[in-house]
Design a protein around this motif. Structure first.
Motif, PDB file in Angstrom:
ATOM      1  N   LEU A 185       0.828  -1.206   0.000  1.00  0.00           N
ATOM      2  CA  LEU A 185       0.000   0.000   0.000  1.00  0.00           C
ATOM      3  C   LEU A 185       0.864   1.258   0.000  1.00  0.00           C
ATOM      4  O   LEU A 185       0.608   2.203  -0.764  1.00  0.00           O
ATOM      5  N   LEU A 186       1.879   1.291   0.840  1.00  0.00           N
ATOM      6  CA  LEU A 186       2.729   2.476   0.939  1.00  0.00           C
ATOM      7  C   LEU A 186       3.551   2.689  -0.323  1.00  0.00           C
ATOM      8  O   LEU A 186       3.962   3.823  -0.610  1.00  0.00           O
ATOM      9  N   GLN A 187       3.797   1.637  -1.079  1.00  0.00           N
ATOM     10  CA  GLN A 187       4.468   1.786  -2.374  1.00  0.00           C
ATOM     11  C   GLN A 187       3.574   2.520  -3.369  1.00  0.00           C
ATOM     12  O   GLN A 187       4.051   3.267  -4.223  1.00  0.00           O
ATOM     13  N   GLU A 188       2.261   2.291  -3.255  1.00  0.00           N
ATOM     14  CA  GLU A 188       1.305   2.871  -4.189  1.00  0.00           C
ATOM     15  C   GLU A 188       0.798   4.236  -3.743  1.00  0.00           C
ATOM     16  O   GLU A 188       0.455   5.085  -4.570  1.00  0.00           O
ATOM     17  N   MET A 189       0.713   4.436  -2.420  1.00  0.00           N
ATOM     18  CA  MET A 189       0.130   5.670  -1.881  1.00  0.00           C
ATOM     19  C   MET A 189       1.065   6.258  -0.833  1.00  0.00           C
ATOM     20  O   MET A 189       1.362   5.605   0.175  1.00  0.00           O
ATOM     21  N   SER A 190       1.508   7.480  -1.038  1.00  0.00           N
ATOM     22  CA  SER A 190       2.407   8.106  -0.077  1.00  0.00           C
ATOM     23  C   SER A 190       1.661   8.517   1.189  1.00  0.00           C
ATOM     24  O   SER A 190       2.247   8.602   2.273  1.00  0.00           O
ATOM     25  N   VAL A 191       0.345   8.771   1.057  1.00  0.00           N
ATOM     26  CA  VAL A 191      -0.487   9.150   2.199  1.00  0.00           C
ATOM     27  C   VAL A 191      -1.643   8.168   2.315  1.00  0.00           C
ATOM     28  O   VAL A 191      -2.397   7.971   1.355  1.00  0.00           O
ATOM     29  N   VAL A 192      -1.778   7.528   3.479  1.00  0.00           N
ATOM     30  CA  VAL A 192      -2.884   6.611   3.729  1.00  0.00           C
ATOM     31  C   VAL A 192      -3.969   7.390   4.460  1.00  0.00           C
ATOM     32  O   VAL A 192      -3.882   7.623   5.662  1.00  0.00           O
ATOM     33  N   ASP A 193      -4.983   7.808   3.715  1.00  0.00           N
ATOM     34  CA  ASP A 193      -5.985   8.723   4.253  1.00  0.00           C
ATOM     35  C   ASP A 193      -7.165   7.959   4.856  1.00  0.00           C
ATOM     36  O   ASP A 193      -8.255   7.902   4.298  1.00  0.00           O
ATOM     37  N   VAL A 194      -6.924   7.321   5.998  1.00  0.00           N
ATOM     38  CA  VAL A 194      -7.976   6.657   6.760  1.00  0.00           C
ATOM     39  C   VAL A 194      -7.818   7.063   8.227  1.00  0.00           C
ATOM     40  O   VAL A 194      -6.710   7.380   8.667  1.00  0.00           O
ATOM     41  N   PRO A 195      -8.900   7.070   8.988  1.00  0.00           N
ATOM     42  CA  PRO A 195      -8.781   7.474  10.393  1.00  0.00           C
ATOM     43  C   PRO A 195      -7.891   6.555  11.222  1.00  0.00           C
ATOM     44  O   PRO A 195      -7.108   7.032  12.051  1.00  0.00           O
ATOM     45  N   MET A 196      -7.990   5.229  11.005  1.00  0.00           N
ATOM     46  CA  MET A 196      -7.252   4.271  11.826  1.00  0.00           C
ATOM     47  C   MET A 196      -6.680   3.179  10.939  1.00  0.00           C
ATOM     48  O   MET A 196      -7.317   2.751   9.976  1.00  0.00           O
ATOM     49  N   ARG A 197      -5.489   2.689  11.314  1.00  0.00           N
ATOM     50  CA  ARG A 197      -4.844   1.616  10.560  1.00  0.00           C
ATOM     51  C   ARG A 197      -4.314   0.590  11.549  1.00  0.00           C
ATOM     52  O   ARG A 197      -3.696   0.950  12.555  1.00  0.00           O
ATOM     53  N   LEU A 198      -4.550  -0.677  11.258  1.00  0.00           N
ATOM     54  CA  LEU A 198      -4.078  -1.783  12.091  1.00  0.00           C
ATOM     55  C   LEU A 198      -3.210  -2.682  11.237  1.00  0.00           C
ATOM     56  O   LEU A 198      -3.676  -3.230  10.240  1.00  0.00           O
ATOM     57  N   VAL A 199      -1.934  -2.822  11.616  1.00  0.00           N
ATOM     58  CA  VAL A 199      -0.988  -3.632  10.852  1.00  0.00           C
ATOM     59  C   VAL A 199      -0.569  -4.823  11.702  1.00  0.00           C
ATOM     60  O   VAL A 199      -0.038  -4.649  12.811  1.00  0.00           O
TER      61      VAL A 199
END
Length: 288
Positions: A185-199
């Motif tokens: 995802l980070l390769q495709e999008m420099s900014v992850v525009d979501v309120p919360m992320r769980l990795v």
């Protein structure tokens, strides 16, 4: 309440000494058929964590036993419809160390339509959750409908598909990925525009990030001997979302999810290996 838009598969599990290499033919030690699919696994995990879950999905004429298995697990199957195609199924190969290789035929999981989702979400209330992943169609439509009704949308971006992620992203409250998917995802999008992320990071634990505040919560994984990793990520996701839906803070929800996954990987199978809330509580008490 959690509404779970997700796949329902018949898992055909073959256990082998090692996973086959290209061109190699192996005889399996055992073969079993069981209920699977990321959606079904997540629904059962959320129920066993203590949440009320309505599953939204489809099966073929051959899928009555899977609908019954979901219902027996406590999942509301009112909105599991019958499609005019074969049910989804998976070929799962598991080696002696518990690693696996999976091939999936989507079947009825790709035969959903927006009107079915509209009907299923008709009684949903603001504050309820919609839990989704990438083994069905209609994720974008479902996320849009859910957000318009004030639901929180939790989205497991697996199997990873960038086009599907882009379609769902504007409506996502919580994005759930494993470490590989997060890197993609980070390769495709420099900014992850979501309120919360769980990795989730497997044996290295899991990290919760509030993208607006930048605050993060890290929960380590429990060290346990793994028999099989099939469905562990689904177990974690279902438990985590159930915890949030029932009022747990992120750190507590993730710790319970980590304990549930630790118990799951010590057992063979996917949905049938998901522990109950009582088993998770006992495990946590033993490790405090």
């Amino acid at each position: 309440m959690i509404y779970s838009l997700g796949s329902i598969n018949a898992d055909h599990v073959y256990r082998l000494l090692h996973l086959p290499t290209p061109g190699e033919t192996l005889a399996a030690d055992t073969c079993t058929r069981m209920l699977g699919g990321k959606g079904a696994n997540q629904s059962i995990a959320a129920v066993r964590a203590g949440a009320c879950v309505v599953h939204i999905g489809a099966l073929g004429p051959d899928g009555n036993w899977m609908r019954d298995a979901l219902a027996d697990a406590g999942v509301d199957v009112t909105h599991v419809t019958e499609a005019g195609t074969a049910s989804g199924h998976a070929i799962v190969m598991v080696d002696a160390s518990g690693e696996n290789t999976i091939v999936i035929h989507p079947g009825a999981n790709r035969a959903l339509n927006p009107s079915q989702i509209e009907v299923a979400l008709r009684d949903a209330r603001p504050g309820d959750w919609l839990l989704m992943q990438n083994e069905t169609n209609c994720q974008g439509e479902a996320a849009r409908i859910a957000r318009s009704q004030g639901l929180q949308v939790a989205y497991s971006a697996a199997p990873f598909d960038m086009d599907a992620v882009r379609a769902v992203m504007p409506f996502v409250s919580l994005l759930i990925l494993n470490a590989v998917e997060d890197a993609q995802l980070l390769q495709e999008m420099s900014v992850v525009d979501v309120p919360m992320r769980l990795v989730t990071r497997g044996a290295k634990g899991a990290e919760w990030v509030d993208e607006k505040s930048g605050k993060a919560v890290f929960v380590p994984a429990f060290r346990v001997p793994a028999i099989e990793t099939t469905g562990a990520g689904d177990c974690f996701a279902g438990y985590a979302v159930a915890g949030l839906a029932t009022g747990f803070a992120p750190a507590q929800a993730l710790r319970r999810a980590s304990a549930a996954a630790a118990l799951q990987v010590q057992r063979p199978g996917a949905s049938e290996a998901i522990p109950t809330a009582a088993e998770v509580d006992a495990f946590l008490n033993a490790h405090d």
